[in-house]
Design an enzyme around this catalytic site. Structure first.
Site, PDB file in Angstrom:
ATOM      1  N   LEU A 151       0.829  -1.217   0.000  1.00 20.78           N
ATOM      2  CA  LEU A 151       0.000   0.000   0.000  1.00 20.78           C
ATOM      3  C   LEU A 151       0.861   1.264   0.000  1.00 20.78           C
ATOM      4  O   LEU A 151       1.991   1.259   0.481  1.00 20.78           O
ATOM      5  CB  LEU A 151      -0.945   0.013   1.202  1.00 20.78           C
ATOM      6  CG  LEU A 151      -0.374   0.018   2.619  1.00 20.78           C
ATOM      7  CD1 LEU A 151       0.137   1.383   3.034  1.00 20.78           C
ATOM      8  CD2 LEU A 151      -1.445  -0.445   3.591  1.00 20.78           C
ATOM      9  N   ASN A 209      10.587  -2.021  -3.463  1.00 20.14           N
ATOM     10  CA  ASN A 209      10.952  -0.698  -2.956  1.00 20.14           C
ATOM     11  C   ASN A 209      12.320  -0.256  -3.465  1.00 20.14           C
ATOM     12  O   ASN A 209      12.541   0.924  -3.735  1.00 20.14           O
ATOM     13  CB  ASN A 209      10.905  -0.679  -1.428  1.00 20.14           C
ATOM     14  CG  ASN A 209       9.480  -0.465  -0.934  1.00 20.14           C
ATOM     15  OD1 ASN A 209       8.564  -0.274  -1.739  1.00 20.14           O
ATOM     16  ND2 ASN A 209       9.275  -0.493   0.366  1.00 20.14           N
ATOM     17  N   PHE A 250       6.735   7.105 -11.086  1.00 16.62           N
ATOM     18  CA  PHE A 250       7.966   7.296 -10.288  1.00 16.62           C
ATOM     19  C   PHE A 250       9.112   7.894 -11.106  1.00 16.62           C
ATOM     20  O   PHE A 250      10.267   7.539 -10.905  1.00 16.62           O
ATOM     21  CB  PHE A 250       8.395   5.958  -9.629  1.00 16.62           C
ATOM     22  CG  PHE A 250       7.611   5.681  -8.383  1.00 16.62           C
ATOM     23  CD1 PHE A 250       8.119   6.004  -7.145  1.00 16.62           C
ATOM     24  CD2 PHE A 250       6.345   5.137  -8.458  1.00 16.62           C
ATOM     25  CE1 PHE A 250       7.382   5.791  -6.001  1.00 16.62           C
ATOM     26  CE2 PHE A 250       5.593   4.918  -7.326  1.00 16.62           C
ATOM     27  CZ  PHE A 250       6.121   5.243  -6.085  1.00 16.62           C
ATOM     28  N   GLY A 258      11.485  10.056   0.736  1.00 21.20           N
ATOM     29  CA  GLY A 258      11.477   9.963   2.199  1.00 21.20           C
ATOM     30  C   GLY A 258      10.423   8.960   2.603  1.00 21.20           C
ATOM     31  O   GLY A 258      10.122   8.031   1.853  1.00 21.20           O
ATOM     32  N   CYS A 261       9.322   3.923   4.392  1.00 21.03           N
ATOM     33  CA  CYS A 261       9.696   2.659   3.728  1.00 21.03           C
ATOM     34  C   CYS A 261      10.966   2.737   2.893  1.00 21.03           C
ATOM     35  O   CYS A 261      11.921   2.019   3.169  1.00 21.03           O
ATOM     36  CB  CYS A 261       8.531   2.179   2.870  1.00 21.03           C
ATOM     37  SG  CYS A 261       7.137   1.658   3.861  1.00 21.03           S
ATOM     38  N   ARG A 329       8.095  10.810   8.562  1.00 23.00           N
ATOM     39  CA  ARG A 329       9.284   9.997   8.802  1.00 23.00           C
ATOM     40  C   ARG A 329      10.257  10.158   7.622  1.00 23.00           C
ATOM     41  O   ARG A 329       9.875   9.992   6.474  1.00 23.00           O
ATOM     42  CB  ARG A 329       8.897   8.516   8.985  1.00 23.00           C
ATOM     43  CG  ARG A 329       8.198   8.280  10.323  1.00 23.00           C
ATOM     44  CD  ARG A 329       7.795   6.823  10.504  1.00 23.00           C
ATOM     45  NE  ARG A 329       6.555   6.511   9.803  1.00 23.00           N
ATOM     46  CZ  ARG A 329       5.917   5.346   9.916  1.00 23.00           C
ATOM     47  NH1 ARG A 329       6.399   4.396  10.681  1.00 23.00           N
ATOM     48  NH2 ARG A 329       4.791   5.140   9.263  1.00 23.00           N
TER      49      ARG A 329
HETATM   50  N1  LIG Z   1       3.781   2.682   6.230  1.00 27.14           N
HETATM   51  C1  LIG Z   1       3.785   2.147   5.028  1.00 27.14           C
HETATM   52  O1  LIG Z   1       3.467   2.799   4.030  1.00 27.14           O
HETATM   53  C2  LIG Z   1       4.157   0.703   4.835  1.00 27.14           C
HETATM   54  C3  LIG Z   1       3.848   0.068   3.624  1.00 27.14           C
HETATM   55  C4  LIG Z   1       4.202  -1.264   3.464  1.00 27.14           C
HETATM   56  C5  LIG Z   1       4.845  -1.950   4.480  1.00 27.14           C
HETATM   57  N2  LIG Z   1       5.158  -1.315   5.639  1.00 27.14           N
HETATM   58  C6  LIG Z   1       5.806  -2.080   6.699  1.00 27.14           C
HETATM   59  O2  LIG Z   1       4.833  -2.447   7.672  1.00 27.14           O
HETATM   60  C7  LIG Z   1       5.417  -2.435   8.979  1.00 27.14           C
HETATM   61  C8  LIG Z   1       4.649  -1.478   9.873  1.00 27.14           C
HETATM   62  O3  LIG Z   1       4.791  -0.179   9.351  1.00 27.14           O
HETATM   63  P1  LIG Z   1       3.887   1.023   9.860  1.00 27.14           P
HETATM   64  O4  LIG Z   1       4.201   2.183   8.993  1.00 27.14           O
HETATM   65  O5  LIG Z   1       2.473   0.552   9.998  1.00 27.14           O
HETATM   66  O6  LIG Z   1       4.522   1.238  11.319  1.00 27.14           O
HETATM   67  P2  LIG Z   1       3.945   2.129  12.526  1.00 27.14           P
HETATM   68  O7  LIG Z   1       5.126   2.563  13.279  1.00 27.14           O
HETATM   69  O8  LIG Z   1       2.976   3.126  12.001  1.00 27.14           O
HETATM   70  O9  LIG Z   1       3.105   1.080  13.398  1.00 27.14           O
HETATM   71  C9  LIG Z   1       3.686   0.033  14.122  1.00 27.14           C
HETATM   72  C10 LIG Z   1       2.815  -0.218  15.341  1.00 27.14           C
HETATM   73  O10 LIG Z   1       3.269  -1.388  15.987  1.00 27.14           O
HETATM   74  C11 LIG Z   1       3.106  -1.203  17.394  1.00 27.14           C
HETATM   75  N3  LIG Z   1       3.949  -2.170  18.117  1.00 27.14           N
HETATM   76  C12 LIG Z   1       5.293  -2.178  18.255  1.00 27.14           C
HETATM   77  N4  LIG Z   1       5.679  -3.243  18.984  1.00 27.14           N
HETATM   78  C13 LIG Z   1       4.559  -3.914  19.300  1.00 27.14           C
HETATM   79  C14 LIG Z   1       4.301  -5.131  20.005  1.00 27.14           C
HETATM   80  N5  LIG Z   1       5.295  -5.839  20.533  1.00 27.14           N
HETATM   81  N6  LIG Z   1       3.029  -5.543  20.129  1.00 27.14           N
HETATM   82  C15 LIG Z   1       2.022  -4.812  19.597  1.00 27.14           C
HETATM   83  N7  LIG Z   1       2.196  -3.675  18.909  1.00 27.14           N
HETATM   84  C16 LIG Z   1       3.444  -3.246  18.748  1.00 27.14           C
HETATM   85  C17 LIG Z   1       3.497   0.243  17.613  1.00 27.14           C
HETATM   86  O11 LIG Z   1       2.992   0.734  18.832  1.00 27.14           O
HETATM   87  C18 LIG Z   1       2.876   0.902  16.383  1.00 27.14           C
HETATM   88  O12 LIG Z   1       1.559   1.356  16.652  1.00 27.14           O
HETATM   89  C19 LIG Z   1       6.887  -2.051   8.776  1.00 27.14           C
HETATM   90  O13 LIG Z   1       7.647  -3.220   8.655  1.00 27.14           O
HETATM   91  C20 LIG Z   1       6.869  -1.316   7.452  1.00 27.14           C
HETATM   92  O14 LIG Z   1       8.103  -1.383   6.784  1.00 27.14           O
HETATM   93  C21 LIG Z   1       4.808  -0.007   5.853  1.00 27.14           C
END
Ligand SMILES: NC(=O)c1ccc[n+]([C@@H]2O[C@H](COP(=O)([O-])OP(=O)(O)OC[C@H]3O[C@@H](n4cnc5c(N)ncnc54)[C@H](O)[C@@H]3O)[C@@H](O)[C@H]2O)c1
Length: 447
Positions: A151, A209, A250, A258, A261, A329
């Site tokens: 996403l 990515n 892209f 930035g 990801c 971020r």
């Molecule tokens: N943000 C994006 O656009 C995106 C897209 C694809 C993949 N990802 C991947 O998905 C993953 C999550 O990214 P995000 O942007 O949602 O991160 P985020 O920081 O927004 O959310 C992570 C959540 O996990 C919680 N957390 C941490 N440790 C925990 C635990 N032990 N138990 C329960 N909850 C816990 C945190 O409190 C936080 O709310 C990452 O690996 C990221 O690379 C992100």
């Protein structure tokens, strides 16, 4: 189906809400109490178009629940998605402590045969580490699945509801069948579910990515070269993007990539290379080019105003790393602000969604404006850094009148250089000629 999602951030919340929308009973769990308390009251921790409605409706219908009790979330699940953060460790590798902390709890709390899905972006081999942690306490069989998420923030709900493809790394028919059932409503238009082995699924996310970041850095370098040779990168972009082997996405030059990801995933992939005894030269260069690109807007400001920026007041339109999100971020705006403050300049910023996030990060090191026009008062220059739609067609007469000097540095090529010349604005953009240059010298402007 009973589904639990551990980690309720950008990814976990979208996944949970969308899976509830298709009729599943979903529990979203997180360790942050304040986040969960707010979500129970439909107060979202992030700005993401369409998400609030989904959360509210599905909570109201009882299909979506929020809890800080991770054990209870695991106990009620047939399928558990792990969607916690994987930030970069000091050496650039993905820090798996949160993923493994969840894994440690799974074995203790499971009450049935389960599918464990790694949704977080994790290096090859992580599913094996997660399985090893679970196995220490597991009382029931479980099946690993790697299901990387593609996403885009700002269009996350749409991307999840209508994915280009779903990638599923599985090692058992049980996991394959359960995941096919979960994703069936999202691929009805014929978009593929691509099954593969777990290692390949884990690698697919990083490769995607890495490729997208490469396109951005490549195009930023081409844009910088265009400026030197007097070419127009907008024309070059159209010229190459219409080639079906290349495609148009892209290829927009900008102030560097930035977000949560690309920076961390490129680093993590380079680190995986190091661990495997391989020097990933392309991705190392992609990262270096990006770091350099983040300095371009300050360089352009110096070109416009002079080397010494002390005492200069800069208006900044945009703070989020891209439009339609409040995510800052690794945003290029942070690097620019740091450089400007270090040089003795002051900054007033506006962003349609990221003001709270900016206050949280930057406090009173800069000032904040209610509207993008308020931001311009007494400014020596305007820098546009995020391509929000509302910045695309401003009243240029008003902009010029508000600014102390008629200088716009446009990091997103939102404006037409010819128009800027007509308005008497000194206009600096990315990979295009400066406005001072006579129109006859421009390359490709009439196309
Ligand atoms: N943000 C994006 O656009 C995106 C897209 C694809 C993949 N990802 C991947 O998905 C993953 C999550 O990214 P995000 O942007 O949602 O991160 P985020 O920081 O927004 O959310 C992570 C959540 O996990 C919680 N957390 C941490 N440790 C925990 C635990 N032990 N138990 C329960 N909850 C816990 C945190 O409190 C936080 O709310 C990452 O690996 C990221 O690379 C992100």
């Amino acid at each position: 189906m009973n589904i639990s999602v551990v980690g309720t951030g950008y990814v976990g919340l979208v996944v949970g809400a969308c899976l509830a929308e298709t009729g599943n009973d979903v529990v979203c769990a997180d360790v942050m109490e304040s986040k969960i308390e707010n979500l129970k009251r439909n107060i979202l921790p992030i700005y993401e178009p369409g998400l609030e409605d989904l959360v509210e409706r599905n909570q109201q219908h009882g299909r979506l629940n929020f809890t800080t009790d991770i054990g209870a979330a695991i106990a009620s699940a047939d399928v558990l998605f792990i969607a916690v953060g994987t930030p970069p460790d000091e050496d650039g590798s993905a820090d798996l402590q949160h993923v493994l902390a969840v894994a440690r709890q799974v074995g203790k709390h499971m009450t049935r045969e389960m599918v464990i899905v790694t949704k977080s972006t994790v290096p090859v081999g992580t599913a094996g580490k997660v399985a090893a942690e679970i196995r220490k306490h597991a009382k029931f069989p479980f099946h690993m699945c790697s299901n990387p998420e593609f996403l885009k923030e700002g269009a996350a709900v749409d991307d999840f509801m209508k994915p280009d493809r779903v990638v599923l790394g599985v090692a058992s028919d049980f996991a394959r069948e359960m995941m096919t059932e979960i994703y069936a409503p999202f691929v009805r238009t014929g978009k593929p579910i691509i099954f593969m082995d777990i290692a390949s699924a884990e690698m697919t996310k990083y490769a995607a990515n890495g490729m997208l970041a490469t396109r951005i850095s490549f195009m930023n370098e081409i844009a910088n070269l265009c400026e030197r040779v007097g070419a127009n990168v907008d024309m070059v972009r159209k010229g190459i993007g219409s080639d079906s082997r290349i495609g148009p996405s892209f290829l927009f030059p900008g102030p560097g990539y930035g977000g949560s990801c690309f920076p961390k995933d490129v680093k993590a992939l380079v680190r995986t290379g190091v661990e495997m005894g391989m020097d990933l030269q392309i991705l190392t260069a992609v990262e270096q080019v990006n770091e350099r690109q983040k300095l371009r807007l300050a360089e352009k400001l110096r070109e416009a105003i002079g080397e010494d920026l002390s005492g200069i007041h800069v208006a900044m339109w945009g703070l989020a790393f891209k439009p339609q999100t409040d995510d800052m971020r690794d945003a290029p705006s942070l690097k620019l602000i740091e450089d400007l403050l270090e040089a003795g300049a002051t900054v007033c910023a506006h962003d349609p969604a990221a003001m709270n996030e900016a206050r949280h990060r930057l406090g009173d090191t800069i000032t904040y404006a209610e509207t993008n026009y308020d931001c311009l008062k007494n400014a020596d220059a305007l820098v546009v850094i995020t391509d929000w739609n509302e910045y695309r067609h401003p009243d240029f007469a008003r902009v010029k009148e508000s600014l102390r000097r008629p200088v716009i540095v446009d990091g997103r090529n939102l404006y037409d250089p010819e128009k800027m010349r007509e308005h008497g604005i000194r206009y600096y953009s990315m990979g295009r000629v400066k406005v001072e240059q006579p129109a006859a010298m421009r390359v490709g402007e009439s196309a």
